[in-house]
Design a protein around this motif. Structure first.
Motif, PDB file in Angstrom:
ATOM      1  N   TRP A 122       0.711  -1.059  -0.025  1.00 25.32           N
ATOM      2  CA  TRP A 122       0.200   0.282  -0.171  1.00 25.32           C
ATOM      3  C   TRP A 122       0.255   0.768   0.173  1.00 25.32           C
ATOM      4  N   VAL A 123       1.289   1.450   1.039  1.00 22.31           N
ATOM      5  CA  VAL A 123       2.496   2.120   0.981  1.00 22.31           C
ATOM      6  C   VAL A 123       4.366   1.765   1.725  1.00 22.31           C
ATOM      7  N   ILE A 124       4.710   1.931   0.393  1.00 26.61           N
ATOM      8  CA  ILE A 124       6.083   1.073   0.861  1.00 26.61           C
ATOM      9  C   ILE A 124       7.217   1.752   1.294  1.00 26.61           C
ATOM     10  N   GLN A 125       8.656   1.020   1.444  1.00 29.50           N
ATOM     11  CA  GLN A 125       8.951   1.964   2.117  1.00 29.50           C
ATOM     12  C   GLN A 125      10.180   2.910   1.222  1.00 29.50           C
ATOM     13  N   GLY A 126      10.128   3.934   2.663  1.00 28.48           N
ATOM     14  CA  GLY A 126      10.677   5.098   1.651  1.00 28.48           C
ATOM     15  C   GLY A 126       9.897   5.604   1.166  1.00 28.48           C
ATOM     16  N   THR A 127       8.754   5.881   1.067  1.00 28.39           N
ATOM     17  CA  THR A 127       7.724   6.665   0.483  1.00 28.39           C
ATOM     18  C   THR A 127       7.251   8.091   1.154  1.00 28.39           C
ATOM     19  N   LYS A 128       7.764   9.222   0.180  1.00 25.29           N
ATOM     20  CA  LYS A 128       7.762   9.833   1.440  1.00 25.29           C
ATOM     21  C   LYS A 128       5.818  10.540   0.589  1.00 25.29           C
ATOM     22  N   LEU A 129       5.875  11.091   1.893  1.00 21.81           N
ATOM     23  CA  LEU A 129       3.853  11.413   2.807  1.00 21.81           C
ATOM     24  C   LEU A 129       3.585  12.566   2.320  1.00 21.81           C
ATOM     25  N   THR A 130       3.708  13.391   0.800  1.00 18.97           N
ATOM     26  CA  THR A 130       3.283  14.708   0.237  1.00 18.97           C
ATOM     27  C   THR A 130       1.495  14.674   0.613  1.00 18.97           C
ATOM     28  N   ASN A 131       0.788  13.853   0.553  1.00 22.44           N
ATOM     29  CA  ASN A 131      -0.015  13.742   1.197  1.00 22.44           C
ATOM     30  C   ASN A 131      -0.706  13.913   2.439  1.00 22.44           C
ATOM     31  N   TRP A 132       0.319  13.170   3.410  1.00 24.59           N
ATOM     32  CA  TRP A 132      -0.016  13.778   5.115  1.00 24.59           C
ATOM     33  C   TRP A 132      -0.853  15.093   5.435  1.00 24.59           C
ATOM     34  N   GLU A 133      -0.104  16.194   4.384  1.00 27.92           N
ATOM     35  CA  GLU A 133      -0.979  17.647   5.137  1.00 27.92           C
ATOM     36  C   GLU A 133      -2.283  17.234   4.620  1.00 27.92           C
ATOM     37  N   LYS A 134      -2.797  17.203   4.040  1.00 25.90           N
ATOM     38  CA  LYS A 134      -4.156  17.661   2.914  1.00 25.90           C
ATOM     39  C   LYS A 134      -4.706  15.990   4.413  1.00 25.90           C
ATOM     40  N   SER A 135      -4.187  15.122   4.269  1.00 28.32           N
ATOM     41  CA  SER A 135      -5.388  14.257   4.908  1.00 28.32           C
ATOM     42  C   SER A 135      -6.070  14.219   6.238  1.00 28.32           C
ATOM     43  N   PHE A 136      -4.467  15.094   7.207  1.00 29.99           N
ATOM     44  CA  PHE A 136      -3.962  15.363   8.554  1.00 29.99           C
ATOM     45  C   PHE A 136      -5.028  16.385   8.698  1.00 29.99           C
ATOM     46  N   TYR A 137      -5.374  17.599   7.960  1.00 25.27           N
ATOM     47  CA  TYR A 137      -5.456  18.685   7.898  1.00 25.27           C
ATOM     48  C   TYR A 137      -6.961  18.236   7.752  1.00 25.27           C
ATOM     49  N   LYS A 138      -7.521  17.508   6.834  1.00 23.50           N
ATOM     50  CA  LYS A 138      -9.093  17.852   6.465  1.00 23.50           C
ATOM     51  C   LYS A 138      -9.664  16.885   7.882  1.00 23.50           C
ATOM     52  N   GLU A 139      -9.240  16.006   7.998  1.00 27.04           N
ATOM     53  CA  GLU A 139     -10.130  15.291   9.085  1.00 27.04           C
ATOM     54  C   GLU A 139     -10.380  16.284  10.676  1.00 27.04           C
ATOM     55  N   LEU A 140      -8.205  17.382  10.352  1.00 28.86           N
ATOM     56  CA  LEU A 140      -8.717  18.067  12.138  1.00 28.86           C
ATOM     57  C   LEU A 140      -9.791  18.838  12.368  1.00 28.86           C
ATOM     58  N   LYS A 141     -10.376  19.806  10.655  1.00 20.94           N
ATOM     59  CA  LYS A 141     -11.218  20.440  10.648  1.00 20.94           C
ATOM     60  C   LYS A 141     -12.734  19.778  11.143  1.00 20.94           C
TER      61      LYS A 141
END
Length: 515
Positions: A355-374
């Motif tokens: 699903w998410v292999i080793q070394g994947t840069k989590l460039t979509n982390w911000e979008k997912s985290f702040y959407k849920e925080l809101k």
């Protein structure tokens, strides 16, 4: 080497008392076949292909609108001593695999069944290859473990024509096409509703199609492959150690086949074994990058703010799931901005399978985290201090601060003084802002229900076979002790395919002996 082939294929004799079996009063349709298979997921389809190859006429019943079930989400399957393993120098013997499975289960597993599964596994990779299912590479289950996970390559049309012809979905597509091309019937949106038992033998099944019509299917053998009971709230409440486990990749798994087998006289086994998965949150895809960072093996605390486990247990996700269930099913993954930045800019250390292999840069982390925080649903939190974060999480700030201070000290000395975690996963929680993500238990399905023997025959409490009835895949018990085994990658998918093939062979032998 164990001499199991003769035992696996030997002719059986059984003694069962004739019983009366309740049946629907009538059927609008009557069909006749050699083998009826209830469930067209991985194990049911594998059984269907093998049964056709054995010269049997086959009808498969599937309650969903398409075949495959949970099998569409897997990526590869177990094998020991396969040709591809030998070719590239991977040394995983059948004896090693057998011993590993048995020792992990503390010998609660059915040794004869495990032996048949392991011994057939390499030949099954050849069988798949002949059908057109190719292996992309051989990987591990838990990070750094033995190389047994035969990950399935994309189909020949990928990606130009069929982007879904990928991993286990590729295998499902090949099975489905083979059955239909070779005279088999697959009745979609047509669940099995009961077994037909006459003179102590199972001789068919009842089904109901999408128009509500009752169908009687007379058969010489029945194979149950309905995929467990992950979506049956009543059964989960009764058997699961944590009833609110979040099912991943499961739908319509209501325990239908398990209950049919029990009603036909089969005994229970393994009904409380869950396929524990990485902790996570309901409604989030396994590849979600917010979850990917939260389940990195860094710093997890219970609702009191106390660290409760070696977080690197997530390398073998059943361990992490078991640890979370033990503390009541709620934890929080806490990390600082330095850790967030490292994951986004440099990539993650711990892969999430394919699903998410080793070394994947989590460039979509911000979008997912702040959407849920809101959304403000109590799942994620952000604070400028540990004290502020503790108040958000309804924890005693002193307790959480103490836990953080200890982790920071151990990150500096490179020695975990509490849970002895590998020093490479020790990271400080020191650079604000601080983030927290709630973690709850998830699972990939249930892993037992019906007691079977090494031929996949359903058996009663005295280990006497219920004639004509076979149970495979996650409806069957006997492959595990009390926990899902990830030591040998691809075990569940491997057992699904191999048990389906074993059942088809056993049913063919049974049919031949009766003629």
């Amino acid at each position: 080497m164990r001499n199991v082939l003769k035992r696996c294929l030997s002719v059986f004799t059984v003694v069962v008392a004739a019983t009366t079996f309740s049946l629907p009063a009538f059927a609008e349709q009557v069909m006749n076949t050699d083998v009826v298979i209830i469930g067209a997921g991985t194990s049911g389809l594998a059984a269907g292909v093998q049964a056709i190859q054995n010269g049997n006429k086959v009808i498969l019943l599937e309650k969903q609108a398409k075949v495959g079930g949970t099998g569409n989400f897997c990526e590869g399957l177990f094998a020991a001593e396969s040709k591809i393993q030998k070719r590239i120098g991977i040394d995983v013997s059948k004896d090693f695999a057998f011993d590993t499975i048995m020792e992990y289960s503390h010998y609660k597993a059915n040794g004869a069944l495990v032996s048949c599964f392991v011994d057939k596994s390499a030949e099954t990779i050849d069988w798949l290859d002949e059908l057109g299912v190719k292996i992309e590479y051989v990987g591990v289950g838990g990070f750094g473990g033995p190389l047994t996970w035969h990950v399935i390559a994309p189909g020949p049309d990928y990606p130009d024509k069929n982007p879904h012809d990928y991993h286990c979905a590729r295998m499902i597509n090949v099975f489905n096409k083979y059955i239909l091309d070779h005279g088999g019937e697959i009745l979609l949106q047509t669940p099995g509703t009961g077994l037909i038992k006459e003179d102590g033998k199972v001789v068919g099944a009842f089904a109901e199609n999408k128009d509500g019509e009752n169908i009687r299917i007379n058969a010489k053998a029945v194979i149950i492959a309905t995929g467990g009971f992950a979506n049956n709230k009543e059964m989960m409440n009764k058997y699961s150690p944590y009833p609110d486990l979040i099912p991943v990749g499961n739908m319509g798994k209501d325990g239908d086949g398990i209950r049919m087998a029990w009603d036909a006289g089969a005994a229970e086994e393994g009904v409380d074994v869950m396929q524990m998965y990485r902790p996570g949150l309901k409604g989030f895809h396994p590849a979600d990058q917010m979850i990917a960072l939260a389940v990195q093996p860094y710093f997890w605390v219970n609702p009191r703010g106390e660290r409760y486990t070696d977080e690197s247990s997530v390398q073998l996700w059943p361990y992490a799931g078991n640890a979370l269930v033990r503390i009541g099913g709620t934890a929080y993954s806490i990390y600082d901005d330095a850790t967030r930045k490292k994951a986004v800019e440099e990539g993650i250390e711990m892969p999430l399978g394919e699903w998410v292999i080793q070394g994947t840069k989590l460039t979509n982390w911000e979008k997912s985290f702040y959407k849920e925080l809101k959304r403000d649903r109590g799942n994620v939190f952000k604070a400028n201090s540990i004290k502020e974060l503790a108040k958000m999480l309804d924890m005693d700030p002193a307790v959480l601060q103490s836990s953080v201070d200890k982790m920071n000290s151990w990150a500096q000395t490179r020695e975990d003084g509490e849970f002895k975690k590998d020093s490479k996963f020790l990271r400080a929680v020191a650079t604000p802002p601080f983030y927290a993500t709630k973690l709850t238990p998830r699972h990939l399905g249930t892993l037992g229900g019906v007691r079977i023997n090494e031929k996949t025959e359903a058996v009663n409490e005295h280990d006497e076979a219920v004639p004509g009835l076979y149970v495979v895949g996650t409806d069957a018990g006997g492959m595990y002790g009390d926990s899902y085994d990830l030591l040998l990658g691809g075990g569940t998918a491997g057992f699904a395919v191999n048990s389906g093939r074993i059942a088809a062979d056993s049913a063919s032998e049974y049919i031949g002996a009766a003629q």
